[in-house]
Scaffold this motif. Structure first.
Motif, PDB file in Angstrom:
ATOM      1  N   PRO A   1       0.823  -1.207   0.000  1.00 26.14           N
ATOM      2  CA  PRO A   1       0.000   0.000   0.000  1.00 26.14           C
ATOM      3  C   PRO A   1       0.861   1.262   0.000  1.00 26.14           C
ATOM      4  O   PRO A   1       1.881   1.327   0.685  1.00 26.14           O
ATOM      5  CB  PRO A   1      -0.804  -0.104   1.298  1.00 26.14           C
ATOM      6  N   VAL A   2       0.440   2.239  -0.797  1.00 26.04           N
ATOM      7  CA  VAL A   2       1.042   3.571  -0.800  1.00 26.04           C
ATOM      8  C   VAL A   2      -0.083   4.486  -0.339  1.00 26.04           C
ATOM      9  O   VAL A   2      -0.837   5.019  -1.138  1.00 26.04           O
ATOM     10  CB  VAL A   2       1.536   3.955  -2.206  1.00 26.04           C
ATOM     11  N   GLY A   3      -0.244   4.605   0.974  1.00 29.67           N
ATOM     12  CA  GLY A   3      -1.432   5.273   1.489  1.00 29.67           C
ATOM     13  C   GLY A   3      -2.661   4.434   1.198  1.00 29.67           C
ATOM     14  O   GLY A   3      -2.552   3.228   0.922  1.00 29.67           O
ATOM     15  N   GLU A   4      -3.841   5.077   1.222  1.00 29.55           N
ATOM     16  CA  GLU A   4      -5.080   4.323   1.068  1.00 29.55           C
ATOM     17  C   GLU A   4      -5.660   4.434  -0.335  1.00 29.55           C
ATOM     18  O   GLU A   4      -6.755   3.962  -0.584  1.00 29.55           O
ATOM     19  CB  GLU A   4      -6.110   4.787   2.097  1.00 29.55           C
ATOM     20  N   ALA A   5      -4.903   5.053  -1.262  1.00 32.15           N
ATOM     21  CA  ALA A   5      -5.452   5.240  -2.594  1.00 32.15           C
ATOM     22  C   ALA A   5      -4.437   4.866  -3.675  1.00 32.15           C
ATOM     23  O   ALA A   5      -4.564   5.299  -4.817  1.00 32.15           O
ATOM     24  CB  ALA A   5      -5.924   6.685  -2.778  1.00 32.15           C
TER      25      ALA A   5
ATOM     26  N   THR B   1       1.878  -0.016  -4.821  1.00 32.46           N
ATOM     27  CA  THR B   1       3.006  -0.205  -5.710  1.00 32.46           C
ATOM     28  C   THR B   1       3.220  -1.707  -5.836  1.00 32.46           C
ATOM     29  O   THR B   1       3.162  -2.439  -4.856  1.00 32.46           O
ATOM     30  CB  THR B   1       4.262   0.540  -5.226  1.00 32.46           C
TER      31      THR B   1
ATOM     32  N   VAL C   1      -7.347   5.126 -11.236  1.00 37.52           N
ATOM     33  CA  VAL C   1      -7.219   6.529 -11.631  1.00 37.52           C
ATOM     34  C   VAL C   1      -6.091   6.699 -12.640  1.00 37.52           C
ATOM     35  O   VAL C   1      -6.270   7.272 -13.707  1.00 37.52           O
ATOM     36  CB  VAL C   1      -6.987   7.422 -10.395  1.00 37.52           C
TER      37      VAL C   1
ATOM     38  N   LEU D   1       3.201   1.732 -10.078  1.00 42.09           N
ATOM     39  CA  LEU D   1       2.370   2.432  -9.103  1.00 42.09           C
ATOM     40  C   LEU D   1       0.950   2.488  -9.662  1.00 42.09           C
ATOM     41  O   LEU D   1       0.753   2.913 -10.802  1.00 42.09           O
ATOM     42  CB  LEU D   1       2.906   3.845  -8.873  1.00 42.09           C
TER      43      LEU D   1
ATOM     44  N   PRO E   1     -10.605   4.463  -3.747  1.00 41.52           N
ATOM     45  CA  PRO E   1     -11.109   3.413  -2.851  1.00 41.52           C
ATOM     46  C   PRO E   1     -12.629   3.426  -2.698  1.00 41.52           C
ATOM     47  O   PRO E   1     -13.197   2.450  -2.209  1.00 41.52           O
ATOM     48  CB  PRO E   1     -10.413   3.699  -1.517  1.00 41.52           C
ATOM     49  N   ASP E   2     -13.281   4.498  -3.131  1.00 43.43           N
ATOM     50  CA  ASP E   2     -14.748   4.503  -3.091  1.00 43.43           C
ATOM     51  C   ASP E   2     -15.327   3.638  -4.207  1.00 43.43           C
ATOM     52  O   ASP E   2     -16.490   3.243  -4.161  1.00 43.43           O
ATOM     53  CB  ASP E   2     -15.292   5.929  -3.242  1.00 43.43           C
TER      54      ASP E   2
END
Lengths: 324, 224
Positions: free
Chosen positions: B15-19, B22, B53, B63, B68-69
């Protein structure tokens, strides 16, 4: 049209960002504090992709050349329309030829001015956001100068629900305020939630303890590209061959990625970040807490707290849910 | 604070943050591995998974930025691992494109050609011949908009960066840094040893697709 009488310290056109071009080396740009620009746009009934102004540290003086509805959110500034002090986080009606003046700043670093219709500069790669280093987007790819004029987008008659058509409607809308309970609490010592990794395995256990248990201070090197912090040194691990794991093969970065170069001092990537980087990333600041960092000044301190991906996601949903 | 196994095993999805995630395929780099990154990028695009995205391919990792929605991180994470395990070794450039880039070597266009030659114990002519004889692979674009990092520099041309970066490198400049060679699309400061320059506009807004090079392309320099 808005005339720039005094540009302030660093005022740029920003919309929500230039998305989809990172694979070509183009950073997202957009607002450092996305929450504040979103709030300002909503207060004046703009679409979420409308461009506003990002105002840094010292605010501008602008003259409205048409009746307009504005809102200023983010850092706390004194604000006047003509000789009348007006509140931030509220929709304000401005008569043509009146001055919009920013005064002393009491909290935070960056404020956002939205205007009904949006700032209308030519989009570049699908966005009006200014990328200063690349010299594109916004007004000729640069910060505003004294004497600039900014076009305002049309108040489209076909979009009654999102655009305001007449001064009478604007006056009715004026005074609406963003609920105080839904404004972020900017402080000079925020706790920033992070998701660890992707390369926290490049650091010693002591480094991980320092990272999560001690405060890091913003250095003067803190801008739209990145915020350089200083604190307990974050030591990289040794590889089995004895070399320090203080570099990686360059890979992609996001806004919020925390790179740690060989000197052990973390750098948080911000919106104009390079799209790739070669230092291990210890953690990523969650999206909901980026506005808190965006409003910090050199000398302020931050602390990091690790959360799960699910907690980070829920925090962002709570934050953006408030604004709809 | 526990630390995962180090060094890690690959591929790994992090995870690279929640959005963003990698996907690392390896700790090291070579052309074949980098082709697998581009193949993974293409394989993910082919799934037409909602909520992606954008993706940023780099030397040894991809990456993946997502919403996440729209797509849950758990679902996307397992899809990425599945794709990474399945992505085959590829022996041709993923995009299938070969781009010829005319280069004027040396002189004002390539102020560091002589230094590179000296460092490599070659003549400038030999440097030009070696550099333009090789087929390179666009490993990734990054640093500044359109800057192309190329894999495949002959070992004999490996030269360290300048000790003091230049304040301004001209757009189109072709440089060497260590084992890498690359092309500047925009003017910027830079520490690569500049051996030549192409008159091609690698970044031209008048084109519908403004960037001439894409990650995964093959590049051939031609002395002009």
């Amino acid at each position: 049209m808005l005339e720039v009488i005094d540009s302030g310290q660093l005022t740029t056109v920003q919309d929500r960002g230039r998305i989809g071009w990172a694979r070509y080396g183009v950073p997202p740009s957009g607002p450092m504090d996305a929450l504040a620009l979103t709030a300002a746009n909503e207060l004046v009934d703009n679409t979420p992709d409308s461009a506003g102004l990002e105002i840094t540290l010292h605010g501008p003086i602008l003259r409205a050349w048409q009746d307009c509805l504005i809102a200023v959110c983010g850092a706390e500034f004194e604000l006047w329309v003509g000789r009348l002090p007006v509140p931030t986080w509220s929709a304000i009606f401005v008569r043509a030829e009146y001055l919009i003046r920013f005064g002393a700043r009491s909290r935070g670093a960056r404020a956002y001015l939205a205007i009904a219709g949006g700032i209308d500069t030519p989009p570049f790669l699908g966005s009006r956001s200014t990328h200063l280093k690349g010299g594109f987007g916004g007004l000729d790819g640069r910060a505003l100068f004294n004497g600039d004029y900014l076009a305002i987008g049309p108040l489209s008659p076909g979009a009654l629900d999102v655009r305001l058509r007449s001064s009478a409607q604007m006056i009715t809308k004026a005074g609406r305020a963003w609920p105080a309970a839904q404004r972020p609490i900017y402080t000079d010592a925020p706790i920033l939630r992070v998701v660890l990794g992707p390369q926290h395995d490049h650091f010693t256990p002591e480094a991980m303890n320092y990272f999560l248990a001690t405060a890091y201070t913003l250095t003067p090197k803190a801008d739209r590209m990145g915020i350089h912090l200083q604190g307990e040194r974050l030591t990289h691990r040794q590889r089995p061959d004895g070399t320090l794991a203080d570099g990686i093969v360059s890979d992609g970065l996001v806004t919020g990625s925390i790179q740690v170069p060989p000197n052990g001092q973390p750098i948080v990537m911000m919106v104009d970040h390079q799209t790739t980087g070669g230092y291990p990333k210890i953690a990523t600041v969650i999206r909901a807490d980026l506005p808190l960092l965006a409003q910090c000044l050199p000398g302020n301190t931050v602390r990091f707290r690790a959360v799960s991906v699910a907690e980070a996601s829920a925090a962002f949903q709570r934050q953006t849910g408030c604004s709809e | 604070m526990s630390n995962p196994d180090f060094p890690p095993t690959y591929p790994r999805v992090l995870p690279v943050g929640e959005a963003a995630f990698t996907v690392e395929l390896s700790a090291s780099v070579d052309s074949a591995l980098n082709r697998r990154v581009h193949a993974l990028d293409a394989a993910l695009a082919a799934t037409a998974t909602g909520g992606i995205v954008e993706c940023v391919p780099s030397y040894r990792s991809l990456l993946v930025i997502y919403d996440p929605d729209t797509v849950s991180s758990a679902c996307l994470g397992s899809l990425l691992l599945e794709l990474a395990l399945a992505v085959p070794a590829a022996d041709t450039a993923t995009t299938g494109r070969v781009v010829e880039i005319p280069v004027q070597y040396g002189g004002e266009a390539g102020p560091d050609l002589e230094d590179v030659a000296r460092h490599c114990h070659l003549t400038p002519t030999e440097v030009i011949r070696l550099h333009s004889r090789t087929a390179y692979q666009v490993a990734m674009l990054g640093f500044t908009p359109g800057f192309a990092y190329l894999l495949g520099l002959p070992q004999a041309l490996s030269t360290p960066r300048l000790e003091t970066p230049r304040f301004r490198v001209e757009p189109g400049s072709v440089g060497i840094a260590g084992d890498q060679t690359g092309v500047y699309a925009l003017s910027s400061p830079g520490g690569w040893r500049i051996i030549g320059r192409t008159p091609l506009e690698l970044f031209d807004l008048r084109r519908p697709d403004p960037f001439m090079l894409k990650a995964g392309d093959e590049v051939q320099f031609v002395e002009s």
